[in-house]
Design an enzyme around this catalytic site. Structure first.
Site, mmCIF file in Angstrom:
data_model
loop_
_atom_site.group_PDB
_atom_site.id
_atom_site.type_symbol
_atom_site.label_atom_id
_atom_site.label_comp_id
_atom_site.label_asym_id
_atom_site.label_seq_id
_atom_site.Cartn_x
_atom_site.Cartn_y
_atom_site.Cartn_z
ATOM 1 N N HIS A 103 0.818 -1.219 0.000
ATOM 2 C CA HIS A 103 0.000 0.000 0.000
ATOM 3 C C HIS A 103 0.850 1.266 0.000
ATOM 4 O O HIS A 103 0.489 2.261 -0.625
ATOM 5 C CB HIS A 103 -0.953 0.001 1.209
ATOM 6 C CG HIS A 103 -0.258 -0.190 2.518
ATOM 7 N ND1 HIS A 103 0.194 -1.427 2.939
ATOM 8 C CD2 HIS A 103 0.096 0.693 3.482
ATOM 9 C CE1 HIS A 103 0.775 -1.293 4.118
ATOM 10 N NE2 HIS A 103 0.739 -0.011 4.469
ATOM 11 N N HIS A 136 27.500 -4.735 -11.312
ATOM 12 C CA HIS A 136 28.372 -5.448 -10.378
ATOM 13 C C HIS A 136 27.698 -6.625 -9.685
ATOM 14 O O HIS A 136 28.376 -7.595 -9.343
ATOM 15 C CB HIS A 136 28.892 -4.499 -9.296
ATOM 16 C CG HIS A 136 29.901 -3.524 -9.806
ATOM 17 N ND1 HIS A 136 30.564 -2.659 -8.960
ATOM 18 C CD2 HIS A 136 30.357 -3.251 -11.053
ATOM 19 C CE1 HIS A 136 31.390 -1.909 -9.670
ATOM 20 N NE2 HIS A 136 31.276 -2.240 -10.946
ATOM 21 N N ARG A 139 35.221 -10.262 -13.131
ATOM 22 C CA ARG A 139 35.579 -10.431 -11.722
ATOM 23 C C ARG A 139 34.359 -10.476 -10.802
ATOM 24 O O ARG A 139 34.438 -10.964 -9.684
ATOM 25 C CB ARG A 139 36.523 -9.323 -11.275
ATOM 26 C CG ARG A 139 35.894 -7.952 -11.166
ATOM 27 C CD ARG A 139 36.933 -6.884 -10.807
ATOM 28 N NE ARG A 139 36.347 -5.650 -10.372
ATOM 29 C CZ ARG A 139 35.950 -4.673 -11.175
ATOM 30 N NH1 ARG A 139 36.057 -4.799 -12.476
ATOM 31 N NH2 ARG A 139 35.436 -3.562 -10.674
#
Length: 142
Positions: free
Chosen positions: A10, A98, A132
């Site tokens: 809500h 990321h 990475r």
């Protein structure tokens, strides 16, 4: 056009409606509720959307509640869900590139419509960088 599930409690209802209206030329929204400002329990909507993403019905989605915290915590209980609470476009970009976030969570009581729109547009246009970051993202699910 990208098909996106969107849900709120809500407290996020008004912002959700404004986003759907403002961005309906860019995205197709599947509104999973709530459909009014009557009090509801945010976990119900978080679990509904997270399950659809887990089941690969959708790739990514949007959730809103007052602070964003409760609905994010609920969604993140699901394996493979990475719901990121974002309050500006830079955070939304980093959540995608990321962290490979798959649910954008917006704190409806703390950002305005322009910032919410910027978050949505950035989140859905930013790819995951991989590299990475991949091993780190794999470590999120335990």
């Amino acid at each position: 056009m990208l098909n996106i599930p969107i849900a709120s409690d809500h407290a996020g209802f008004e912002m959700k409606q404004k986003l759907i209206e403002a961005l309906n030329q860019e995205f197709i929204f599947d509104d999973l509720g709530t459909y009014s400002e009557e009090p509801v329990d945010y976990p119900d909507f978080a679990h509904k959307e997270a399950k659809l993403i887990q089941d690969k019905v959708y790739e990514k989605g949007i959730l809103l509640c007052g602070s964003g915290n409760g609905i994010a915590m609920s969604a993140n209980k699901h394996a493979g869900i990475r719901a990121a609470l974002c309050w500006n476009a830079e955070i939304a970009k980093l959540a995608r590139c990321h962290n490979d976030a798959n649910i954008l969570v917006l704190p409806a009581r703390f950002i305005d419509l322009e910032e919410a729109k910027n978050c949505v547009e950035t989140f859905f246009s930013t790819p995951f960088e991989g590299g990475r970051h991949e091993k780190r993202v794999r470590k999120i699910d335990i």
